[in-house]
Design a protein around this motif. Structure first.
Motif, PDB file in Angstrom:
ATOM      1  N   UNK A  51      -6.036   9.316  13.131  1.00 56.71           N
ATOM      2  CA  UNK A  51      -7.213   8.231  12.843  1.00 56.71           C
ATOM      3  C   UNK A  51      -7.231   8.514  11.199  1.00 56.71           C
ATOM      4  N   UNK A  52      -7.410  10.006  10.708  1.00 48.61           N
ATOM      5  CA  UNK A  52      -7.671  10.258   9.533  1.00 48.61           C
ATOM      6  C   UNK A  52      -6.747  11.381   9.068  1.00 48.61           C
ATOM      7  N   UNK A  53      -6.075  11.456   7.845  1.00 50.06           N
ATOM      8  CA  UNK A  53      -5.225  12.499   7.280  1.00 50.06           C
ATOM      9  C   UNK A  53      -5.942  12.842   6.276  1.00 50.06           C
ATOM     10  N   UNK A  54      -6.081  13.938   5.978  1.00 50.21           N
ATOM     11  CA  UNK A  54      -6.680  14.630   4.638  1.00 50.21           C
ATOM     12  C   UNK A  54      -5.791  15.707   4.006  1.00 50.21           C
ATOM     13  N   UNK A  55      -5.569  15.497   2.638  1.00 52.28           N
ATOM     14  CA  UNK A  55      -4.593  16.454   1.999  1.00 52.28           C
ATOM     15  C   UNK A  55      -5.008  16.665   0.846  1.00 52.28           C
ATOM     16  N   UNK A  56      -4.535  17.978   0.180  1.00 52.65           N
ATOM     17  CA  UNK A  56      -4.683  18.214  -1.096  1.00 52.65           C
ATOM     18  C   UNK A  56      -3.290  19.226  -1.402  1.00 52.65           C
ATOM     19  N   UNK A  57      -2.881  19.011  -2.664  1.00 55.82           N
ATOM     20  CA  UNK A  57      -1.736  19.702  -3.261  1.00 55.82           C
ATOM     21  C   UNK A  57      -2.224  19.999  -4.727  1.00 55.82           C
ATOM     22  N   UNK A  58      -2.541  21.310  -4.668  1.00 54.59           N
ATOM     23  CA  UNK A  58      -3.375  21.843  -6.006  1.00 54.59           C
ATOM     24  C   UNK A  58      -2.553  21.069  -7.427  1.00 54.59           C
ATOM     25  N   UNK A  64      -9.426  16.276  -2.675  1.00 55.02           N
ATOM     26  CA  UNK A  64      -8.651  16.055  -1.569  1.00 55.02           C
ATOM     27  C   UNK A  64      -8.350  14.658  -1.453  1.00 55.02           C
ATOM     28  N   UNK A  65      -7.296  13.959  -1.038  1.00 55.99           N
ATOM     29  CA  UNK A  65      -7.164  12.830  -0.770  1.00 55.99           C
ATOM     30  C   UNK A  65      -7.113  12.264   1.025  1.00 55.99           C
ATOM     31  N   UNK A  66      -7.475  11.056   0.996  1.00 51.43           N
ATOM     32  CA  UNK A  66      -7.993  10.925   2.448  1.00 51.43           C
ATOM     33  C   UNK A  66      -6.925   9.576   2.719  1.00 51.43           C
ATOM     34  N   UNK A  67      -6.295   9.788   4.018  1.00 53.65           N
ATOM     35  CA  UNK A  67      -5.636   8.294   4.241  1.00 53.65           C
ATOM     36  C   UNK A  67      -6.278   7.892   5.801  1.00 53.65           C
ATOM     37  N   UNK A  68      -6.913   6.649   5.736  1.00 51.96           N
ATOM     38  CA  UNK A  68      -7.429   6.170   7.177  1.00 51.96           C
ATOM     39  C   UNK A  68      -6.379   5.342   7.674  1.00 51.96           C
ATOM     40  N   UNK A  69      -5.977   5.609   8.951  1.00 53.85           N
ATOM     41  CA  UNK A  69      -5.202   4.874   9.907  1.00 53.85           C
ATOM     42  C   UNK A  69      -5.870   3.715  10.660  1.00 53.85           C
TER      43      UNK A  69
END
Length: 69
Positions: A51-58, A64-69
């Protein structure tokens, strides 16, 4: 040395798979080391619906970025 704070986090709803064909697809030699077969009651397969993907690339993002599905 720079600290690495990169991550991926997935929020999902899990359901237990009971379909024998799907359990057979998940079966492998590695799993066979612990369970007697796909029909073993202790062998459980989960289906995850994110339902949600959170990610961070230094290297690309400060927060952090968030993608809600």
């Amino acid at each position: 040395m720079k600290k690495n704070d990169s991550f991926v986090e997935i929020e999902a709803t899990a359901t237990i798979v009971t379909d024998a064909t799907e359990k057979q697809k998940a079966w492998s030699e590695k799993v066979a080391e612990k369970y007697s077969g796909p029909e073993d009651e202790e062998f459980v397969v989960l289906a995850l619906k994110p339902s949600v993907i959170r990610y961070k690339n230094d290297e690309e993002f400060d927060t952090p970025q968030e993608l809600r599905l």
